[in-house]
Structure formats: structure tokens, C-alpha cells
Design a protein around this motif. Structure first.
Motif, PDB file in Angstrom:
ATOM      1  N   ASN A 166       0.854  -1.189   0.000  1.00  0.00           N
ATOM      2  CA  ASN A 166       0.000   0.000   0.000  1.00  0.00           C
ATOM      3  C   ASN A 166       0.892   1.242   0.000  1.00  0.00           C
ATOM      4  N   ASN A 167       1.568   1.451  -1.105  1.00  0.00           N
ATOM      5  CA  ASN A 167       2.587   2.504  -1.182  1.00  0.00           C
ATOM      6  C   ASN A 167       2.388   3.379  -2.408  1.00  0.00           C
ATOM      7  N   THR A 168       2.980   4.553  -2.369  1.00  0.00           N
ATOM      8  CA  THR A 168       2.904   5.456  -3.527  1.00  0.00           C
ATOM      9  C   THR A 168       4.301   5.928  -3.916  1.00  0.00           C
ATOM     10  N   PHE A 169       4.327   6.445  -5.125  1.00  0.00           N
ATOM     11  CA  PHE A 169       5.541   7.082  -5.653  1.00  0.00           C
ATOM     12  C   PHE A 169       5.233   8.577  -5.735  1.00  0.00           C
ATOM     13  N   ALA A 170       6.153   9.414  -5.251  1.00  0.00           N
ATOM     14  CA  ALA A 170       5.899  10.861  -5.320  1.00  0.00           C
ATOM     15  C   ALA A 170       7.051  11.563  -6.021  1.00  0.00           C
ATOM     16  N   LEU A 171       6.699  12.595  -6.760  1.00  0.00           N
ATOM     17  CA  LEU A 171       7.676  13.433  -7.475  1.00  0.00           C
ATOM     18  C   LEU A 171       7.325  14.880  -7.146  1.00  0.00           C
ATOM     19  N   THR A 172       8.238  15.579  -6.472  1.00  0.00           N
ATOM     20  CA  THR A 172       7.930  16.949  -6.040  1.00  0.00           C
ATOM     21  C   THR A 172       9.046  17.913  -6.440  1.00  0.00           C
ATOM     22  N   PHE A 173       8.701  19.209  -6.424  1.00  0.00           N
ATOM     23  CA  PHE A 173       9.690  20.271  -6.692  1.00  0.00           C
ATOM     24  C   PHE A 173       9.294  21.502  -5.889  1.00  0.00           C
ATOM     25  N   LYS A 174      10.217  22.441  -5.770  1.00  0.00           N
ATOM     26  CA  LYS A 174       9.942  23.639  -4.962  1.00  0.00           C
ATOM     27  C   LYS A 174       9.241  24.669  -5.830  1.00  0.00           C
ATOM     28  N   ALA A 175       8.021  24.981  -5.468  1.00  0.00           N
ATOM     29  CA  ALA A 175       7.181  25.860  -6.301  1.00  0.00           C
ATOM     30  C   ALA A 175       7.870  27.188  -6.585  1.00  0.00           C
ATOM     31  N   GLU A 176       8.486  27.755  -5.543  1.00  0.00           N
ATOM     32  CA  GLU A 176       9.061  29.107  -5.706  1.00  0.00           C
ATOM     33  C   GLU A 176      10.196  29.129  -6.724  1.00  0.00           C
ATOM     34  N   LYS A 177      10.811  27.977  -6.989  1.00  0.00           N
ATOM     35  CA  LYS A 177      11.966  27.967  -7.901  1.00  0.00           C
ATOM     36  C   LYS A 177      11.579  27.638  -9.342  1.00  0.00           C
ATOM     37  N   ALA A 178      10.292  27.439  -9.545  1.00  0.00           N
ATOM     38  CA  ALA A 178       9.819  27.170 -10.918  1.00  0.00           C
ATOM     39  C   ALA A 178       9.179  28.445 -11.463  1.00  0.00           C
ATOM     40  N   LYS A 179       9.559  28.787 -12.696  1.00  0.00           N
ATOM     41  CA  LYS A 179       8.971  29.991 -13.295  1.00  0.00           C
ATOM     42  C   LYS A 179       7.449  29.797 -13.379  1.00  0.00           C
ATOM     43  N   ASN A 180       6.712  30.782 -13.008  1.00  0.00           N
ATOM     44  CA  ASN A 180       5.235  30.721 -12.976  1.00  0.00           C
ATOM     45  C   ASN A 180       4.699  29.674 -11.997  1.00  0.00           C
TER      46      ASN A 180
END
Ligand code: AHR
Length: 630
Positions: A166-180
Motif C-alpha cells: 500500500n505505497n505510492t511514488f511521489a515526485l515533487t519540486f519547490k514551487a518558488e523555484k519554478a517559473k510561474n
């Protein structure tokens, strides 16, 4: 029963008698033997199953939106996901194919991203529940830029095994460092170790379950999957090739979209890895809705099939399609010796479509193949049992899906065949109980012991006709316990490898299939006869003699006395292996309790005076007696 196995006089058996058949049904490909862990990895859609965000959820308050950007990742993958948010680590999570098996092993992944981002991505495998325990994570330096899709690759080794899937895979990034504060993603992929370490490969525990059967051929890609639901949605081999970003996927015939990550090459590699003879099904201009091609269109379908053979077997320098294969990284041609024209062409759209098959669809394919590839054994998708006249030199295909009693009754069905109308039994299984509604009732959901014994008896009949039968395979092979359309399968599976379950039929097919006959030998009956004991006898290519038998519907154990002519030495040895099942003949191997109802007994027998082996077989049993080398 007193039986004497003659020393000579039998028939030469097919060298590829037992095999496998695969199509994507029951999530047996995507979410099955194809090892990809991320479901809906590229938002592939079709008119039948439009692109969607199934399997995905936002992380960190992000918004997810499907986009068909003016600059897509590829023509094949036009739809991507836009991830936007205000602040902090945002992203998306995937729940896999009903969970993800997380172990302390190396996972290999990649994703494409578009948009200016000067930061790091975090990919992780974590529990789906409660406090979200993170089992493993890795940071990936961004190379992402505006206006271009950039692939990012990573590997990840969790620090421990997760207690369940019962597991997931997550992919995240820092919102403030992405243009728009927004980025576009596509083709997000994650593989565990695969069988034979093939990139884009297969799930080891499932391949191993089939390898243990010692199969000799692989019939693919179907089955209904080959045919498509509609005339334009058949399995187009040329769209299953090359980098994953160039594979559009297709509407599967079993009510879900397919990635086609498991394409023509992947099937051939499966065959290579297990040393299986490929039996390639080519589309014959009929879809499941009954639509079929006219002669002009059939000529195109014939050419498409010839191109497929050239792609697989053609010289890399001298043929157009051989060069395409070489350019994809496979310069060495494969060998194709068996081609099946269509699948169950006697069924959908009959009688009109079947008349067309008999009148011009099959003859056009047959003629073209005889001219261009005369060494290929052509198999028509119907058999003589479907009122097909098989032309000399060709073979038919017969798919018995029956009740236990009917399967036993079919044990001598192949006897009247001649070597002029060879057949393959390209799909076979007990699917419905005795005394029920047959095909008007539901399919069972796990092979029962009674059905497995009945299949065993049927297989003895197949082996007796080993000079007229190319091979036999159970179908379908796999059922994902979370979503399935067809109940009776040889092996059941889910994301959690602990749930992988070998059915009662698996044990029977293994016992009979792992000791193939080189040739049969006639059996003289001194006492007794067929029913309730059934048998076949012959020789293996290892120099041993074999007597295979099964006992069906009887209350008493059956006594057997067997002598192999010419081997009259008292004290000679043979190994007897007997499979028995539960008290309840409808007992089955349950994936959820893990209970295996099949018992295997193995013992060495010593021949009595005159070389006679004596033993007794219980009701509902399947057995193999193998002498020592002569
Ligand atoms: O094995 C399941 C289905 O049964 C196959 O797709 C088809 O060939 C047959 O009708």
C-alpha cells in the motif's frame, strides 16, 4: 489395470509441445508481467478510453491539469500533466497498479519535464497511509528549461522493505523555484529489477513462475488483444516499438487502455530469455465487433504482416524493415517459424466474417506467406472443429474452454486428426463447473482441482497425438487480483509479490510439461482400460521411459501395474510423482489465505519380477512414472 508399454511403434512428438500464451487481459501485461510500477505513466488515451488522471493525486496543495500543449513530448504522447502551486514542495503522487511493491532493491526511474526550474526534484517511495513513512528518496538536480522537454533519470534504493504494497511514488519540486510556479511532466516511469536485467523488462517472480513450467513456445499477442474492438484498433506492431516516448498505446480489448510498453521486441526478448519458439499472431482483418476487411483491404493487411516478419527476420543491411530493426538497436535478426493468421476468426461477425476468412482472407495470407516465407508454418486461427478446412501444409488452432467433464470427454477429440491437418491448442482451460450453466453462467475465479485433473487428462490425450499437435497452452496465464475480466488463470498476482499464486492447474501443467515426450509408445492393455484411469506412454530425449496418467471420477483408488517392454529387470528403478488435491474437488489455491491444496508425493519404485512397477493412484490425481536411464 495391467499395462505393457511397447518398445516401438509410437509417433514422434512435437518438440515444442508445452508453451505459453500471452495477451494483455486481467492487467496481465500493464500491471502484470510488464514490470513498470507507475500506472497511467504518460496519460495515454484513445477514443474508447480518453486520457485521464487516474492513479495520480496532487502533493503539497498542487493543482494537476491535463494539457495538450502545442509542444508535446512527442507525437505519440500528446497529453501531459501540468503541476502548479503556490509555495513549498509541490508535485504529484502515483498509486501504482493497486499499490507498489517496495523492497530494499534498486529502482530505476525517469521522467520528462518542461519549464524553467532551478532546483531539485525529490522522488520518493512512501507508504500511502497515515504518517506517510518514506522508505526511500533521492534528489535529482533539475536540468529543466523553458520550451523543451528534458528527461531526468534516477535510481533509488529504499532503506528497508515496506510491510505491504500500500505505497505510492511521489515526485515533487519547490514551487518558488519554478517559473510561474508551474511545470509540465510526462512519461513518469519506475522499474524494479527485471528478469534478466532487461531495461523496460518483465517482473521476475511472474516470469519465474512460467519458466518453472519448462515451456517451449510463446504464442502472442493474442487473443482478443490482437484483434481490437473496432477495425482500426487492432494491435499495430509498428506502434509498439522503440523509445517509450514514441509508443502511443492503444485501446485494449479488455476494457482498459494499454501503454504498449510491452511491445513486439519485449515479447521477443521474453521468448529469447526462456528459449521459447515464438508463435506470432498477425492481424487478419477482423475486429471483435465483427467488422472485417474486403479483399483490397486484406491485401494491405497481408503486406502489414509480411512487413512484421521482415522487421523481425530481415537482414539489417538488405531489407527495409530489417534496417529499421537494426536502427532500433537490434541488428541480429530473429527467427520466426510459426505464424498464426488472426485469432478465432470463426467467432466475431460470423457467419459473414468467417465466410470471408475461408474464401479470401486466409487464402490471401496463406498464398503470400507461401511465396515469401515458405519455411514458416502457417496456422489458421480456426480448427477443423470449427468447420475449417485446413489446406495441406497449414495447421489450425483449437481453443477448448470447457467444464471438467467436457474436458475429460475431449481427451480423444484429436485422435481423428491426420498429419495433413495439424493443430495447435492455442488456448485451453476448464472455465465452468460441471452441472452449471456453462458459458451462460459466470467464469470461475480460481482453477479448481477437479478442473486441473480434467485438464491433465486432456493433456494426456494431446500428448498421445503429439505428431499432429504443434503444441498446447493454458490461457489466459495471469489475473491481477484487483481488476480482471477473465477468472480462470494459471497464476494470480497483485502488486505485492507475496500474493503471486500458482493455481492447482499450474501444478498439473508443470508435472506433465516438464518431462516432454520425444515420442509416444503404444500401450497394450492386459487388464482394465481407459476411464477412470487415463494415460500416455513414451520416451524422453534423456533416454528414460515415461508413463503419465490421471484418475478422474471414481470413489476407489485405481491400481496400476506397468511394464516397459525390453526392460524386464527386477529391481530396476523408476520415480513416481503423484499430485493429489483436497477432499472437495472444487477446492482451489487461494491467493489470500496462501493455502495450497495440491500435495506432491514423490517416491522411488523398484520393479518387481519381469520389470513390473506396481502402484495405486487415488481419485482425482495426476501422476508421472519415469524410469532411470536405460
Ligand atoms: O483467453 C481469453 C480469450 O479467449 C482470448 O482473448 C480469446 O482468444 C478467447 O476467446
Amino acid at each position: 489395470n495391467e499395462l505393457v508399454v511397447k518398445a516401438t511403434g509410437g509417433n514422434v512428438s512435437s518438440p515444442i509441445m508445452y508453451g505459453l500464451m500471452h495477451e494483455d487481459i486481467n492487467n496481465s501485461g500493464d500491471g502484470g508481467i510488464y514490470a513498470e510500477l507507475i500506472s497511467n505513466r504518460a496519460f495515454q488515451g484513445s477514443p474508447r478510453f480518453p486520457s485521464n488522471l487516474d492513479g495520480w493525486s496532487p502533493v503539497g496543495g498542487a493543482q494537476l491539469a491535463l494539457k495538450n500543449l502545442s509542444q508535446p513530448l512527442s507525437a505519440a504522447l500528446p497529453t501531459s500533466v501540468q503541476v502548479s502551486g503556490e509555495k513549498g514542495m509541490i508535485g504529484l503522487a502515483n498509486s501504482g497498479y493497486w499499490g507498489i511493491d517496495v523492497k530494499k532493491q534498486k529502482y530505476t526511474g525517469s521522467f520528462y519535464v518542461k519549464g524553467e526550474y532551478e532546483g531539485k526534484f525529490t522522488v520518493s517511495l512512501q507508504s500511502a497511509l497515515g504518517d506517510k513513512e518514506v522508505f526511500g528518496k533521492v534528489e535529482v538536480e533539475s536540468q529543466s528549461v523553458a520550451g523543451e522537454w528534458t528527461q531526468h533519470n534516477f535510481t533509488l534504493v529504499p532503506r528497508k522493505n515496506a510491510p505491504n504494497s500500500n505505497n505510492t511514488f511521489a515526485l515533487t519540486f519547490k514551487a518558488e523555484k519554478a517559473k510561474n510556479r508551474s511545470l509540465d511532466f510526462n512519461l513518469i516511469s519506475l522499474f524494479p529489477p527485471t528478469f534478466n536485467n532487461r531495461p523496460n523488462g518483465l517482473r521476475p517472480d511472474l516470469v519465474e513462475a512460467f519458466a518453472a513450467l519448462k515451456p517451449k513456445f510463446l504464442r502472442f499477442p493474442g487473443g482478443n488483444m490482437l484483434m481490437g474492438n473496432t477495425i482500426d484498433s487492432y494491435w499495430k506492431w509498428h506502434l509498439t516499438l522503440g523509445p517509450l516516448k514514441d509508443r502511443p498505446g492503444m485501446a485494449g480489448t479488455w476494457s482498459y487502455q494499454l501503454t504498449n510498453g510491452m511491445g513486439l521486441i519485449e515479447y521477443m526478448q521474453w521468448a529469447d530469455d526462456l528459449k521459447l519458439e515464438p508463435i506470432l499472431g498477425v492481424w487478419a482483418g477482423l475486429s471483435l465487433d465483427g467488422a472485417f476487411y474486403d479483399p483490397n483491404q486484406t491485401a494491405e493487411a497481408v503486406q502489414y504482416a509480411l512487413d512484421e516478419i521482415e522487421f523481425l527476420t530481415g537482414d539489417a543491411k538488405r531489407t527495409k524493415w530489417g534496417a529499421v530493426r537494426a536502427a532500433l538497436g537490434y541488428p541480429k535478426p530473429w527467427r520466426i517459424r510459426y505464424v498464426e493468421i488472426g485469432n478465432e476468426d470463426w467467432l466475431a461477425g460470423a457467419p459473414a466474417s468467417y465466410e470471408a476468412y475461408k474464401n479470401y482472407r486466409f487464402p490471401m495470407f496463406y498464398k503470400a506467406f507461401q511465396e515469401r516465407y515458405p519455411d514458416i508454418q502457417i496456422i489458421a486461427s480456426p480448427s477443423v472443429f470449427d468447420n475449417m478446412t485446413i489446406p495441406a501444409g497449414a495447421a489450425g488452432d483449437w481453443h477448448p474452454y470447457l467444464t471438467p467433464d467436457n474436458m475429460v470427454d475431449s481427451w480423444d477429440r484429436l485422435d481423428p486428426l491426420t498429419r495433413d491437418n495439424l493443430t495447435i491448442v492455442g488456448e485451453a482451460a476448464v472455465t465452468h463447473p460441471n452441472g452449471g450453466l456453462g458459458w451462460n453462467g459466470p467464469l470461475g475465479s480460481n482453477p479448481w482441482w477437479i478442473g486441473s485433473v480434467a485438464e491433465g487428462i486432456f493433456l494426456l490425450g494431446v500428448e498421445r497425438n503429439g505428431d499432429k499437435v504443434i503444441g498446447v497452452t493454458y490461457a489466459p496465464l495471469l489475473r491481477n487480483l484487483n481488476r480482471w475480466q477473465w477468472g480462470m488463470t494459471l497464476v494470480q498476482h497483485a502488486a505485492d509479490t507475496k500474493l503471486t499464486t500458482r493455481s492447482t492447474s499450474w501444478y498439473v501443467w508443470k508435472l506433465l510439461g516438464e518431462k516432454p515426450l520425444k515420442n509416444t509408445l503404444p500401450v497394450t492393455i492386459n487388464k482394465g482400460g481407459i476411464n477412470p484411469l487415463y494415460w500416455v506412454a513414451g520416451e524422453s530425449d534423456k533416454g528414460t521411459s515415461l508413463f503419465k496418467a490421471a484418475v478422474y471420477n471414481t470413489t476407489e483408488p485405481v491400481s496400476v501395474s506397468v511394464r516397459f517392454e525390453g526392460q524386464e529387470k527386477k529391481g530396476a528403478k523408476a520415480t513416481l510423482t503423484v499430485l493429489t488435491g483436497p477432499e472437495d474437488p472444487y477446492g482451489f489455491n487461494d491467493p489470500f489465505t496462501g493455502v495450497n491444496v495440491v500435495k506432491e508425493m514423490k517416491k522411488t519404485l523398484k520393479a518387481e519380477a519381469g520389470g513390473v512397477y506396481k502402484f495405486s493412484l487415488p481419485r482425482w490425481s495426476v501422476a508421472v512414472l519415469e524410469t532411470e536411464k536405460r
